[in-house]
Motif scaffolding. Structure first.
Motif, mmCIF file in Angstrom:
data_model
loop_
_atom_site.group_PDB
_atom_site.id
_atom_site.type_symbol
_atom_site.label_atom_id
_atom_site.label_comp_id
_atom_site.label_asym_id
_atom_site.label_seq_id
_atom_site.Cartn_x
_atom_site.Cartn_y
_atom_site.Cartn_z
ATOM 1 N N PRO A 1 0.813 -1.221 0.000
ATOM 2 C CA PRO A 1 0.000 0.000 0.000
ATOM 3 C C PRO A 1 0.849 1.274 0.000
ATOM 4 N N LEU A 2 0.396 2.257 -0.749
ATOM 5 C CA LEU A 2 1.040 3.562 -0.853
ATOM 6 C C LEU A 2 -0.032 4.629 -0.713
ATOM 7 N N VAL A 3 0.067 5.457 0.312
ATOM 8 C CA VAL A 3 -0.896 6.522 0.575
ATOM 9 C C VAL A 3 -0.333 7.832 0.036
ATOM 10 N N TYR B 1 -3.548 4.540 -2.594
ATOM 11 C CA TYR B 1 -4.675 5.168 -1.905
ATOM 12 C C TYR B 1 -4.452 6.678 -1.935
ATOM 13 N N ALA B 2 -5.105 7.383 -2.868
ATOM 14 C CA ALA B 2 -4.951 8.832 -3.003
ATOM 15 C C ALA B 2 -6.110 9.511 -2.273
ATOM 16 N N LEU C 1 -8.791 1.206 6.559
ATOM 17 C CA LEU C 1 -8.320 0.616 5.301
ATOM 18 C C LEU C 1 -7.225 -0.424 5.513
ATOM 19 N N ASP C 2 -6.897 -0.698 6.786
ATOM 20 C CA ASP C 2 -5.894 -1.711 7.124
ATOM 21 C C ASP C 2 -4.564 -1.401 6.433
ATOM 22 N N ASP D 1 -4.987 8.327 11.625
ATOM 23 C CA ASP D 1 -5.031 7.049 12.347
ATOM 24 C C ASP D 1 -6.291 6.269 11.981
ATOM 25 N N THR D 2 -7.435 6.959 11.953
ATOM 26 C CA THR D 2 -8.694 6.301 11.600
ATOM 27 C C THR D 2 -8.652 5.777 10.174
#
Length: 279
Positions: free
Chosen positions: A46-48, A74-75, A109-110, A103-104
């Motif tokens: 995953p990459l935010v 995840y944009a 989204l794990d 944090d939420t």
């Protein structure tokens, strides 16, 4: 209502230009719902992505083609800023609230172990999160980070003031042209930028520079990519401060970039360095 419809139409037009299949989801939080654009292989790391202020998740159109080859991307539309995130819950008072919001997002989204990348205001938010929750992150990439290692240019702030106090499409365009030296190459992106002038933020948190001792204790592997032609700050000064404060970080200056042309204009070198670092 007409201005809002114009903005969301321009937003969707840019999103349709993404070269990968995108799924849009709304993630609940105590602060409201967060719009996240998801793409890339389901089994990818995953990459935010956190955008700069006032440009939303769609700003990554020139990067996701490269980033989504190996990563589940995840944009995010930032809470309190313009976009499709809806700030209708708890108020945002300070950076602590932004960290609780992130944090939420990570919980829902794990995303434990995700890499985190941000631009400008989003880079400040990403660095702040790395100091807040280093155990939740893989790697950290900061694109021309604002007010992280050195202060912003007074000339830049003064030049931005009319656009912030009484925004119009003409003022947004003039400010962008002054900072980057040119108009955007993509007409859909130009139309989107124009449409942001009449769209209101609910709350943008003031960027407090991290303390030197907190930065020196940072354990997250970090890449700092700076724009040599940035008018938001002196890139050489920021680079020197980043190398001093984060001695383990990789710091690179992109010669052809300005603050507002990262990450949308001529992104080949940026994408190469990012994917290399995140791999």
């Amino acid at each position: 209502m007409g201005d809002e419809m114009t903005f969301f139409a321009a937003y969707e037009t840019v999103l349709r230009r993404w070269p990968v299949e995108v799924r849009s989801v709304d993630v609940p939080s105590p602060y409201g719902s967060t719009r996240v654009q998801i793409c890339g292989p389901k089994d990818g790391v995953p990459l935010v992505l956190l955008p700069g202020g006032g440009v939303t998740s769609v700003a990554w159109f020139a990067n996701v083609g490269s980033l989504a080859r190996a990563h589940r991307v995840y944009a995010v539309d930032l809470m309190g800023d313009i976009g499709r995130s809806v700030h209708d819950g708890a108020p945002l008072h300070d950076a602590d609230d932004l960290m609780a919001w992130l944090d939420t997002l990570f919980d829902e989204l794990d995303l434990d172990g995700a890499h985190l990348c941000g631009h400008s205001y989003g880079a400040w938010m990403a660095l702040t999160y790395a100091l807040h929750a280093p155990h939740r992150l893989g790697r950290l990439a900061l694109l021309d980070p604002a007010n992280c290692f050195a202060g912003m240019s007074l000339r830049y702030l003064v030049r931005a003031l009319p656009m912030l106090l009484k925004p119009t499409a003409e003022r947004v365009r003039a400010f962008h042209r002054w900072e980057t030296g040119r108009d955007p190459e993509d007409p859909a992106w130009q139309a989107f930028l124009d449409s942001t002038a009449t769209t209101r933020r609910s709350k943008v948190i003031a960027m407090r520079r991290p303390k030197a001792q907190d930065l020196s204790a940072c354990t997250v592997a970090t890449l700092v990519l700076l724009a040599e032609r940035s008018r938001a700050h002196d890139a050489q000064r920021v680079a020197a401060a980043a190398r001093r404060l984060l001695p383990e970080a990789s710091v690179t200056i992109l010669s052809s970039a300005s603050h507002h042309s990262i990450p949308t204009e001529r992104p080949a070198e940026l994408n190469h360095l990012l994917t290399q670092f995140l791999a």
